[in-house]
Design an enzyme around this catalytic site. Structure first.
Site, short mmCIF file in Angstrom:
data_model
loop_
_atom_site.label_atom_id
_atom_site.label_comp_id
_atom_site.label_asym_id
_atom_site.label_seq_id
_atom_site.Cartn_x
_atom_site.Cartn_y
_atom_site.Cartn_z
CE LYS A 112 -4.23 -2.02 1.62
NZ LYS A 112 -3.90 -3.69 1.79
C1 PLP Z 1 -4.66 -4.72 1.40
C2 PLP Z 1 -3.59 -5.96 1.46
C3 PLP Z 1 -4.24 -6.92 0.65
C4 PLP Z 1 -5.23 -6.87 -0.33
O1 PLP Z 1 -5.37 -5.87 -1.48
P1 PLP Z 1 -6.61 -5.31 -2.07
O2 PLP Z 1 -6.14 -4.09 -2.85
O3 PLP Z 1 -7.54 -4.83 -1.03
O4 PLP Z 1 -7.08 -6.30 -2.76
C5 PLP Z 1 -3.52 -7.94 0.56
N1 PLP Z 1 -2.19 -8.05 1.19
C6 PLP Z 1 -1.60 -7.15 2.06
C7 PLP Z 1 -0.50 -7.20 2.91
C8 PLP Z 1 -2.55 -5.82 2.33
O5 PLP Z 1 -2.19 -5.11 2.94
#
Ligand code: PLP
Length: 462
Positions: A112
């Site tokens: 993210k």
């Molecule tokens: C947010 C997240 C996901 C899922 O991602 P999306 O974009 O919501 O599908 C998977 N793994 C980790 C470690 C995350 O922080």
């Protein structure tokens, strides 16, 4: 470049407006009116380029005149400067034709950061020149919140409030949210699960008096700016393995469908992606839906991959919008049905989804077994989310097309699950080794809209 809502009735916006707004006023999500494409020659030219240069080429057509080329290059440079790896998103080989894309070298050790660091830069630039201030409220299952706080802390033009489910995020995730000392950072522990946090956030956006009063801005994965930033690493990694001359497949550990949807955008832009595989944990509503069983909510079952513990996958609405031929009325109706518990996907839309996405799921035992076996066979310590991806990728990949599995978090972010599977407790990188000594600051709040609004108004006024 203009942005329209998936429910068809909100105002059409520019990139800047769509980014600063987040959720559309008709409850929908913003998407580009048309998807720009890159030529084979433009994609081929990315070979050997820096991540930042690829990022500029991929994102530039989407931002219209929000930033000049020089400004945009500078924002990109600032965003990724904080990363702990010079290539930003390195590839590691796991098996013949199976590669892991390490997306966890950012400041909060999860993918993210790629989107959030850039959004932070873009918000600061856009708000600074307008002399405006906004209130960012986000809901998190753990990683969004820490990434948002890291991106916005100490910035002049924003307060950032993060709602997280009390007791349901890992210690590292919680501490990344509760230890920043900057006074514009507010961590709110909600008595509920992630879907409750996300529902209260939507309530705030749909309360126009509150929304306009505090100048609410959203940075959840529904924010188009975040999806856009994630399109970049599909290009950078695929080109490293021979695209556009060669087709590449991707497996993506999925919760809110933002990351995998970015892969779909890359494909629409002209990147030759063969399979896009959705990997879910035991909260497998997306896997079941993509296998033709409709989208019907159950309860959330807490797992060792908590960032994917979800029943309402918000970005899936964007996929449905395209699958239903961009019919906003149809999407609005499905979302109403979802409010009542769920919906069935029409045959035509299902076919269109299955043409693009395939899917699989990993149980808790399978996830743990994959962490164990990956260490044994490759020396790679996987976080539980990445392990869900690797397990599903191993079932779906074929010999000819290279498969890239996205590693979405650093193993040290989920040390209990990793230690249970391997006996090794992965240490935090040196730059955050004192996380457990820093004092925490948070507020417990009820899962209640009125209480949340009161708290936010109060915190802003002091
Ligand atoms: C947010 C997240 C996901 C899922 O991602 P999306 O974009 O919501 O599908 C998977 N793994 C980790 C470690 C995350 O922080």
């Amino acid at each position: 470049m203009r942005y329209i809502s998936t429910r068809g009735t909100a105002p059409v916006l520019s990139f800047e407006e769509a980014m600063l707004t987040g959720l559309a006023r008709d409850g929908g999500l913003y998407v580009p009116e048309t998807i720009p494409t890159l030529s084979r020659a433009q994609i081929a030219a990315m070979s050997g380029q820096s991540y930042e240069d690829v990022a500029f080429t991929v994102m530039r057509p989407f931002i219209g005149d929000t930033f000049t080329d020089d400004e945009f290059r500078e924002l990109i440079a600032n965003a990724y400067d904080t990363f702990g790896h010079d290539t930003r998103a390195p590839l590691v080989q796991l098996a013949p034709n199976h590669f892991l894309l390490e997306l966890f070298h950012g400041p909060t050790l999860a993918f993210k950061d790629f989107a959030m660091q850039l959004i932070g830069q873009m918000f600061q630039k856009a708000l600074g020149r307008k002399g405006e201030r906004v209130t960012i409220v986000g809901a998190t299952s753990g990683d969004t919140g820490s990434a948002a706080i890291e991106a916005f802390r100490g910035l002049d033009n924003v307060d950032v409030f993060i709602l997280y489910p009390h007791g349901r995020v890992s210690d590292v995730q919680r501490r990344q949210m509760t230890t920043p000392v900057e006074s514009n950072v507010h961590a709110l522990a909600v008595d509920g699960d992630f879907d409750d946090c996300q529902a209260r956030l939507k309530d705030m956006f749909n309360d126009f008096e509150f929304r306009d009063g505090v100048k609410l801005a959203g940075v959840n994965s529904i924010n188009w700016g975040r999806v856009l930033a994630q399109v970049v690493y599909y290009f950078s990694s695929a080109v490293s393995l021979g695209a556009p001359q060669r087709e590449i497949s991707f497996t993506v550990p999925t919760g809110n469908f933002g990351d995998i949807f970015a892969g779909y955008i890359a494909k629409q832009m002209g990147l030759p992606i063969k399979d896009l595989v959705v990997a879910t944990n035991q909260n497998d509503i997306l896997d079941r839906c993509l296998k033709g069983q409709g989208y019907h909510k159950g309860g959330v079952h807490p797992s060792i991959s908590p960032s994917m513990d979800i029943q309402v996958s918000s970005n899936f609405e964007r996929a449905l919008f395209d699958a239903y031929g961009r019919d906003g009325n149809a999407v609005a109706q499905l979302m109403n049905e979802l409010g009542e518990g769920g919906f069935d996907v029409s045959q035509g839309a299902m076919q269109s989804l299955q043409d693009i996405y395939s899917s699989g799921r990993a149980s808790e035992t399978e996830t743990t077994a994959t962490i164990t076996s990956s260490l044994a066979t490759t020396g790679e310590l996987l976080c539980p989310h990445s392990a869900v991806g690797v397990k599903v990728a191993n079932e779906q990949r074929e010999a000819i097309t290279p498969m890239i599995t996205l590693a979405t978090a650093h193993p040290a972010k989920f040390p209990d699950a990793v230690e249970a599977a391997t006996g090794i407790r992965p240490p935090l990188p040196a730059r955050m080794a004192d996380l457990f000594e820093r004092p925490e600051r948070l507020t417990r709040v009820a899962n209640d809209l009125t209480a949340l609004k009161a708290h936010i108004n109060g915190a802003l006024n002091t």
